[in-house]
Motif scaffolding. Sequence first.
Motif, PDB file in Angstrom:
ATOM      1  N   ARG A 238       0.841  -1.203   0.000  1.00  0.00           N
ATOM      2  CA  ARG A 238       0.000   0.000   0.000  1.00  0.00           C
ATOM      3  C   ARG A 238       0.871   1.246   0.000  1.00  0.00           C
ATOM      4  O   ARG A 238       1.924   1.285   0.628  1.00  0.00           O
ATOM      5  CB  ARG A 238      -0.915   0.001   1.225  1.00  0.00           C
ATOM      6  CG  ARG A 238      -1.857  -1.194   1.280  1.00  0.00           C
ATOM      7  CD  ARG A 238      -2.556  -1.315   2.615  1.00  0.00           C
ATOM      8  NE  ARG A 238      -3.445  -0.193   2.885  1.00  0.00           N
ATOM      9  CZ  ARG A 238      -4.266  -0.143   3.947  1.00  0.00           C
ATOM     10  NH1 ARG A 238      -4.276  -1.141   4.821  1.00  0.00           N
ATOM     11  NH2 ARG A 238      -5.050   0.883   4.134  1.00  0.00           N
ATOM     12  N   LEU A 239       0.412   2.281  -0.704  1.00  0.00           N
ATOM     13  CA  LEU A 239       1.134   3.540  -0.758  1.00  0.00           C
ATOM     14  C   LEU A 239       0.768   4.431   0.417  1.00  0.00           C
ATOM     15  O   LEU A 239      -0.390   4.528   0.803  1.00  0.00           O
ATOM     16  CB  LEU A 239       0.818   4.287  -2.060  1.00  0.00           C
ATOM     17  CG  LEU A 239       1.353   3.682  -3.356  1.00  0.00           C
ATOM     18  CD1 LEU A 239       0.917   4.517  -4.543  1.00  0.00           C
ATOM     19  CD2 LEU A 239       2.862   3.557  -3.317  1.00  0.00           C
ATOM     20  N   GLY A 240       1.778   5.086   0.980  1.00  0.00           N
ATOM     21  CA  GLY A 240       1.543   6.134   1.950  1.00  0.00           C
ATOM     22  C   GLY A 240       1.620   7.500   1.278  1.00  0.00           C
ATOM     23  O   GLY A 240       1.917   7.603   0.082  1.00  0.00           O
ATOM     24  N   TYR A 241       1.376   8.548   2.056  1.00  0.00           N
ATOM     25  CA  TYR A 241       1.408   9.885   1.473  1.00  0.00           C
ATOM     26  C   TYR A 241       1.786  10.914   2.537  1.00  0.00           C
ATOM     27  O   TYR A 241       1.687  10.664   3.735  1.00  0.00           O
ATOM     28  CB  TYR A 241       0.042  10.251   0.880  1.00  0.00           C
ATOM     29  CG  TYR A 241      -1.010  10.580   1.924  1.00  0.00           C
ATOM     30  CD1 TYR A 241      -1.187  11.884   2.385  1.00  0.00           C
ATOM     31  CD2 TYR A 241      -1.804   9.572   2.486  1.00  0.00           C
ATOM     32  CE1 TYR A 241      -2.140  12.175   3.361  1.00  0.00           C
ATOM     33  CE2 TYR A 241      -2.745   9.858   3.458  1.00  0.00           C
ATOM     34  CZ  TYR A 241      -2.907  11.167   3.892  1.00  0.00           C
ATOM     35  OH  TYR A 241      -3.824  11.461   4.865  1.00  0.00           O
ATOM     36  N   TYR A 242       2.239  12.069   2.072  1.00  0.00           N
ATOM     37  CA  TYR A 242       2.263  13.256   2.920  1.00  0.00           C
ATOM     38  C   TYR A 242       1.885  14.463   2.077  1.00  0.00           C
ATOM     39  O   TYR A 242       2.113  14.492   0.858  1.00  0.00           O
ATOM     40  CB  TYR A 242       3.598  13.461   3.642  1.00  0.00           C
ATOM     41  CG  TYR A 242       4.839  13.597   2.800  1.00  0.00           C
ATOM     42  CD1 TYR A 242       5.157  14.792   2.144  1.00  0.00           C
ATOM     43  CD2 TYR A 242       5.763  12.543   2.703  1.00  0.00           C
ATOM     44  CE1 TYR A 242       6.321  14.930   1.412  1.00  0.00           C
ATOM     45  CE2 TYR A 242       6.923  12.675   1.970  1.00  0.00           C
ATOM     46  CZ  TYR A 242       7.196  13.862   1.325  1.00  0.00           C
ATOM     47  OH  TYR A 242       8.353  13.993   0.601  1.00  0.00           O
ATOM     48  N   VAL A 243       1.283  15.427   2.721  1.00  0.00           N
ATOM     49  CA  VAL A 243       0.900  16.682   2.076  1.00  0.00           C
ATOM     50  C   VAL A 243       1.266  17.814   3.034  1.00  0.00           C
ATOM     51  O   VAL A 243       1.217  17.650   4.259  1.00  0.00           O
ATOM     52  CB  VAL A 243      -0.607  16.739   1.737  1.00  0.00           C
ATOM     53  CG1 VAL A 243      -0.965  15.728   0.671  1.00  0.00           C
ATOM     54  CG2 VAL A 243      -1.461  16.520   2.982  1.00  0.00           C
TER      55      VAL A 243
END
Length: 408
Positions: A238-243
């Motif tokens: 699964r891909l993680g993210y940050y914004v």
Amino acid sequence: MQFHPSFSRAGLLALAVAAGDAQAAEWRGLLDVRAVAADAPRSFLDGGLGKTRSEDGLQLGQAVLRGDADLSDTISGTLELSADDRHNGVVDVREAWLGWSPLPTGAWKTRVKVGQFFAPSSVEIDYDGIGWTPKRTISSSAINSWIGEELRTNGVEWSGRRLGRHAGARYDVGLVAAVFNGNDPTGTLLAWRGWSISDRIAGRNEALRLADLPVYRADGDIPRQSRTIHPFRELDGRLGYYVGANFNLGARLELAALRYDNRADPLVVKNGQYAWRTRFDHLSMVLRPGGGWEVLAQAMRGDTLMGNNAVSLDFQSWYALLSHPVGPGTLAARYDRFSTSEHDALPGDPNNETGHCLALAYSLPLTDALSLITEALRISSERAARTLIGERRAQRERSVTVALRRRF
């Protein structure tokens, strides 16, 4: 969307070849040799639950080589290697990425990064320097010590900045967003070791040894968990993210915020490594009111979960740093507070922690390439899990370090 494990190896080779051939390639290095006098319990690097990497005597603090290459008018590459007798294989990769910066057509300037790199989450670090090294101190704050050891972006990041001078404004604003994988074990150190105060930066192939706690022994409650942690592995696909967003009022004021979520599945375990669902919110500020004064502050609050509520805790930390020129050098003082609060199903695995740290540092430039930094640390912390390995629950650590840094 999936990043193949061979991506970073192939990208690293391409960067090395390109950097060697490109006319605009620039190689820089950092060598940090230090003397340490410490009054501290067993370090977290030696199977203890102390907060520092300090050991008495002469040490190699850091040895870093960084290559930056302009491959075209809009594409660049960066490769950073580090040497440390605590790394797997001594020499390891800290960062390896390609960047695309299209020529701006208006007020917005953008960049896309692909590879392995640090998230834009520290105001202590000299981003124009080498080695993700603090500018004003030897050690990093608890927040950035953890980021240096357990967080790395292995994916794609887009960033954009609206330049005020091209839009009739006195300020700049920016946005950043990334998707990544390979950071599923993030949270393991915070749960079973806790926060630390150091300048240790993990390499891509890092293996970190935890204290000999009963919970992950063969007869413990979580026997499938290895005592050795590989923080940059991909486990669940699964891909993680940050914004994030940032605001600059010239050089006087910088504000930034970041939301991070690795979106890991906490029920997945492979080869002795559990995935930990880890997420946090992060705020930072830099204020330069004039007269050479600088005020830096960062705050982080988040949570991490492993298994079916086997290990679950909230974590939080903040620090404030004040620096000012004194004589030929710069004096800096930093105060940290940090804690973890558990709320899981295993009372025999205590992971609560509280602590604070005071750091005083003086950096003295000797030449354009050589500097001398002296730092005194005083750390007080309390962690119940220490009693499980025969250590005192409450510990106080002190150290004085003198580091000679040579840049080339």
